[in-house]
Design a protein around this motif. Sequence first.
Motif, PDB file in Angstrom:
ATOM      1  N   UNK A  74      26.993  22.201  25.019  1.00  0.00           N
ATOM      2  CA  UNK A  74      26.437  23.540  25.250  1.00  0.00           C
ATOM      3  C   UNK A  74      24.915  23.549  25.327  1.00  0.00           C
ATOM      4  N   UNK A  75      24.273  22.401  25.053  1.00  0.00           N
ATOM      5  CA  UNK A  75      22.823  22.260  25.204  1.00  0.00           C
ATOM      6  C   UNK A  75      22.572  21.458  26.472  1.00  0.00           C
ATOM      7  N   UNK A  76      22.041  22.114  27.485  1.00  0.00           N
ATOM      8  CA  UNK A  76      21.876  21.462  28.791  1.00  0.00           C
ATOM      9  C   UNK A  76      20.483  20.874  28.991  1.00  0.00           C
ATOM     10  N   UNK A  77      19.546  21.253  28.149  1.00  0.00           N
ATOM     11  CA  UNK A  77      18.179  20.736  28.276  1.00  0.00           C
ATOM     12  C   UNK A  77      17.504  20.864  26.928  1.00  0.00           C
ATOM     13  N   UNK A  78      16.726  19.857  26.539  1.00  0.00           N
ATOM     14  CA  UNK A  78      16.038  19.908  25.238  1.00  0.00           C
ATOM     15  C   UNK A  78      14.761  19.094  25.308  1.00  0.00           C
ATOM     16  N   UNK A  79      13.683  19.660  24.777  1.00  0.00           N
ATOM     17  CA  UNK A  79      12.415  18.930  24.680  1.00  0.00           C
ATOM     18  C   UNK A  79      11.747  19.283  23.357  1.00  0.00           C
ATOM     19  N   UNK A  80      10.991  18.334  22.827  1.00  0.00           N
ATOM     20  CA  UNK A  80      10.320  18.523  21.545  1.00  0.00           C
ATOM     21  C   UNK A  80       8.947  19.146  21.750  1.00  0.00           C
ATOM     22  N   UNK A  81       8.660  20.184  20.966  1.00  0.00           N
ATOM     23  CA  UNK A  81       7.342  20.812  21.008  1.00  0.00           C
ATOM     24  C   UNK A  81       6.487  20.398  19.828  1.00  0.00           C
TER      25      UNK A  81
ATOM     26  N   UNK B 160       6.838  17.870  15.902  1.00  0.00           N
ATOM     27  CA  UNK B 160       7.717  17.031  15.083  1.00  0.00           C
ATOM     28  C   UNK B 160       6.977  16.602  13.824  1.00  0.00           C
ATOM     29  N   UNK B 161       7.652  16.716  12.674  1.00  0.00           N
ATOM     30  CA  UNK B 161       7.162  16.137  11.428  1.00  0.00           C
ATOM     31  C   UNK B 161       8.383  15.644  10.656  1.00  0.00           C
ATOM     32  N   UNK B 162       8.176  15.145   9.450  1.00  0.00           N
ATOM     33  CA  UNK B 162       9.269  14.512   8.720  1.00  0.00           C
ATOM     34  C   UNK B 162      10.429  15.467   8.453  1.00  0.00           C
ATOM     35  N   UNK B 163      10.128  16.687   8.059  1.00  0.00           N
ATOM     36  CA  UNK B 163      11.179  17.634   7.689  1.00  0.00           C
ATOM     37  C   UNK B 163      11.172  18.911   8.527  1.00  0.00           C
ATOM     38  N   UNK B 164      10.500  18.872   9.663  1.00  0.00           N
ATOM     39  CA  UNK B 164      10.441  20.064  10.513  1.00  0.00           C
ATOM     40  C   UNK B 164      10.240  19.670  11.967  1.00  0.00           C
ATOM     41  N   UNK B 165      10.925  20.357  12.841  1.00  0.00           N
ATOM     42  CA  UNK B 165      10.787  20.087  14.264  1.00  0.00           C
ATOM     43  C   UNK B 165      10.913  21.407  15.024  1.00  0.00           C
ATOM     44  N   UNK B 166      10.139  21.533  16.091  1.00  0.00           N
ATOM     45  CA  UNK B 166      10.238  22.698  16.977  1.00  0.00           C
ATOM     46  C   UNK B 166      10.726  22.212  18.330  1.00  0.00           C
ATOM     47  N   UNK B 167      11.814  22.814  18.804  1.00  0.00           N
ATOM     48  CA  UNK B 167      12.416  22.369  20.058  1.00  0.00           C
ATOM     49  C   UNK B 167      12.538  23.525  21.032  1.00  0.00           C
ATOM     50  N   UNK B 168      12.387  23.195  22.295  1.00  0.00           N
ATOM     51  CA  UNK B 168      12.658  24.141  23.381  1.00  0.00           C
ATOM     52  C   UNK B 168      13.915  23.658  24.084  1.00  0.00           C
ATOM     53  N   UNK B 169      14.869  24.570  24.303  1.00  0.00           N
ATOM     54  CA  UNK B 169      16.127  24.119  24.894  1.00  0.00           C
ATOM     55  C   UNK B 169      16.778  25.226  25.714  1.00  0.00           C
ATOM     56  N   UNK B 170      17.732  24.798  26.529  1.00  0.00           N
ATOM     57  CA  UNK B 170      18.581  25.715  27.296  1.00  0.00           C
ATOM     58  C   UNK B 170      20.005  25.560  26.791  1.00  0.00           C
ATOM     59  N   UNK B 171      20.699  26.689  26.632  1.00  0.00           N
ATOM     60  CA  UNK B 171      22.077  26.644  26.160  1.00  0.00           C
ATOM     61  C   UNK B 171      22.972  27.533  27.018  1.00  0.00           C
TER      62      UNK B 171
END
Length: 224
Positions: free
Chosen positions: A63-70, A72-83
Motif C-alpha cells: 500500500x506504500x507506492x513511493x517513499x523517501x527520507x526527509x 533521519x536520526x537514531x530514534x526518529x525519522x521523517x518520511x514522505x510517501x504515497x499510499x
Amino acid sequence: MAQATLTITMPEQVWIQQLSTAYSTASFRVLAAVPDSETGFALVRIAGPEVADIVEEMRDHPQITELSLAQWSENEVTVHFETTAPLLLFSSRESGMPIELPVEIVDGEATVEVTGSRNRLAELAEQLEEFGLQYRIEHVRERLHERQLLSDRQLEVVVAAVEEGYYDTPRRSSLTELAEHLDIAKSTCSETLHRAEEGIIKRFVEDLPGVDTEERVEDPLASS
C-alpha cells in the motif's frame, strides 16, 4: 461552529494499523497530507526505538507506492510517501471537513481534531463509517467567535483594562482610575469586567483536556 476531538481506529487491512500496532511503542505524527484522486501523499514523523525496522516495512508494504527520507536520526525519522489507502484523507475530502494537523497515531489509533458546522461533522461521521473507520468522540463543544464570547462593551472595557495596566502585577491602574478613563461609573466598570472575566474563564476551562462543564453542547455526530 462545532469543534470535535475524535479517536479513530483504522481497519486491520490498512498499513498504518498494521505497523502502528506491531510497533506499539512508536508514534506516527502526520505533519502534512494531501489526497489525490486514488492515492494520498503525506509527510510523517515516526519516533521510537525501532524506526529503522518500521521504514523497511513501509518500503515493502504494497500500500506504500513511493517513499523517501526527509530526516533521519537514531530514534526518529521523517518520511514522505504515497499510499493507496489514505482513508482519513478520503473521509475528509468526501465530507468537506478538513482535518487539523498534526495527527498523532499510536497503537492503531489516531487522535483527530476537526472544526466545522454540525452538518459537516455528521457527514464526516458517515464517511468514516463508509471507509470502515471506527471512531469515538472524546470532546465536542461549540466554537464561538470572540465577538460572540464578549459583547462590544465588555470587549472595550477588557482591552482598556489591559492597556491601562489593571491586570499588571503590581497594578498600574486601579478600578477607580480605569472607570475614570472609560468615563463610566465604578460599579458599572466592575460589573462589566466581572461578566467579561466570567465568560473568558469559563471558556478557558472548557478548552482544558478532560474537563466537562455544563456549557458543553450535545455531540452533533451522535444525533446524525
